[in-house]
Design a protein around this motif. Structure first.
Motif, PDB file in Angstrom:
ATOM      1  N   LEU A 172      36.440  45.968  32.378  1.00 40.07           N
ATOM      2  CA  LEU A 172      36.897  47.181  33.050  1.00 40.07           C
ATOM      3  C   LEU A 172      36.362  47.090  34.473  1.00 40.07           C
ATOM      4  N   PHE A 174      35.899  48.382  38.172  1.00 40.23           N
ATOM      5  CA  PHE A 174      35.928  49.512  39.103  1.00 40.23           C
ATOM      6  C   PHE A 174      35.880  49.055  40.563  1.00 40.23           C
ATOM      7  N   VAL A 187      41.766  42.303  31.362  1.00 44.63           N
ATOM      8  CA  VAL A 187      41.180  42.980  32.524  1.00 44.63           C
ATOM      9  C   VAL A 187      41.939  44.278  32.785  1.00 44.63           C
ATOM     10  N   GLU A 188      41.216  45.371  32.911  1.00 43.28           N
ATOM     11  CA  GLU A 188      41.811  46.656  33.310  1.00 43.28           C
ATOM     12  C   GLU A 188      41.149  47.094  34.619  1.00 43.28           C
ATOM     13  N   TYR A 189      41.953  47.637  35.505  1.00 40.66           N
ATOM     14  CA  TYR A 189      41.459  48.083  36.812  1.00 40.66           C
ATOM     15  C   TYR A 189      41.418  49.605  36.863  1.00 40.66           C
ATOM     16  N   VAL A 190      40.293  50.153  37.279  1.00 41.10           N
ATOM     17  CA  VAL A 190      40.223  51.593  37.558  1.00 41.10           C
ATOM     18  C   VAL A 190      40.160  51.718  39.075  1.00 41.10           C
ATOM     19  N   ASP A 191      41.263  52.065  39.681  1.00 36.79           N
ATOM     20  CA  ASP A 191      41.285  52.088  41.142  1.00 36.79           C
ATOM     21  C   ASP A 191      41.620  53.489  41.636  1.00 36.79           C
TER      22      ASP A 191
END
Lengths: 213, 213
Positions: A172, A174, A187-191
């Motif tokens: 995750l 950031f 993969v995860e994006y926190v944008d």
């Protein structure tokens, strides 16, 4: 589970449904109509039915959904009916905020270790965890599934590499930058900036409309 | 601008393109092929061409995109080529982290005031701002366009109401709960848990596949 391929948008909406259903539960609601659930989620009822259909049959015609049952089913479908062990890399302001964010634990995501490469931070205790040198990540490889990256953008790839070496299954991220990872690491994006850009754009459009441009 | 209706997914991708293009710029890249840009954004080149077509004609056949020009054009299209004034409500761990997050200012979003209803926080200075009682939000109504909510979930709606009373145009909500707002106020949600649920789900699916379930 009926089907293996579930669209990404469905998964994100399911996460939203869980959240809204948990609010209903907290308010003592036991049964919710698909219209009410849909309304609270800002989607239409047929979308909810379609999304849930990937996982089985839910809801009773003319009645609605049993809140508790639906929460359990969706959580089981998403794999979030158990404890997940995570680590965090990058103990800056955001990293500290996340380590102290009790929603993670409440939702089953336990952050079991925190890493930073800054020698001034190593050894410091944050939210009950001793900050460790990122090189020690491998020692945790048996134990962890998710890595949270909260480093500055220029250190995100190095953090990712440490996590990948430790055999992480998902990241995750950031940090406002793209990272590369092998195909077997999700993969995860926190944008935040995607969202704030969307806001700015929508406001600009509506202001242009008002002023007749 | 050629068209008024731009799909939400396009806007989010444009925000991503800006970010990736700015990384190219930082690395001294002046011209980028649509394949390379697409690859860095994990989309296909025709998607990029389609998204950009809403805003005009970009790129030179056989050459690619001029990085600086494309950044300027996309930013102008998104309305992020100017300063936006924002306020933040909820000075907890996450609120403090965002107030100290210099990417906001660097990208043109200036947080000009911070609010909290906790009397122990009022008067405290965080990142150069004095924390004020949320009731004082109206005093800023001439000045602000975007409100950032970082309260606990059960206080998010009240924070939103204060922001709406102050005439805010858009809300960026970090509290893991839905809020209601009139149609002329745009709301964007930054929800970490959607992303971490997606990760958990994808990992679960791939583990099931490996074990042949």
């Amino acid at each position: 589970m009926k089907s293996q391929y579930i669209p990404k948008a469905t998964i994100q909406r399911l996460a939203l449904y869980v959240q809204v259903l948990e609010e209903f539960k907290r308010d003592g609601v036991e049964i919710v109509s698909s219209e009410r659930l849909a309304n609270s989620c800002s989607v239409n009822p047929s979308q909810i039915r379609k999304d849930l259909a990937y996982f089985g049959e839910f809801g009773v015609r003319g009645v609605g959904y049993y809140v508790n049952d639906l929460i359990d089913s969706v959580k089981r479908s998403l794999g979030i009916d158990r404890v997940w062990k995570a680590v965090l890399v990058g103990v800056g302001n955001l990293g500290r905020a996340l380590l102290n964010h009790n929603e993670f634990k409440r939702r089953g995501f336990h952050i079991v270790a925190a890493f930073d490469c800054d020698p001034f931070k190593i050894g410091e205790e944050v939210s009950g965890l001793e900050v460790m040198c990122s090189k020690r990540l491998r020692e945790f490889s048996q134990d962890i599934e998710i890595g949270i990256i909260t480093t500055p953008p220029d250190r995100a790839q190095r953090a990712a590499n440490h996590l990948i070496d430790a055999g992480i299954a998902g990241i995750l991220n950031f940090a406002p930058t793209r990272i590369t990872a092998p195909d077997n690491v999700f993969v995860e994006y926190v944008d935040f900036f995607h969202h704030i850009y969307s806001l700015a754009f929508n406001i600009t459009l509506s202001q242009n409309k008002e002023s007749g441009n």
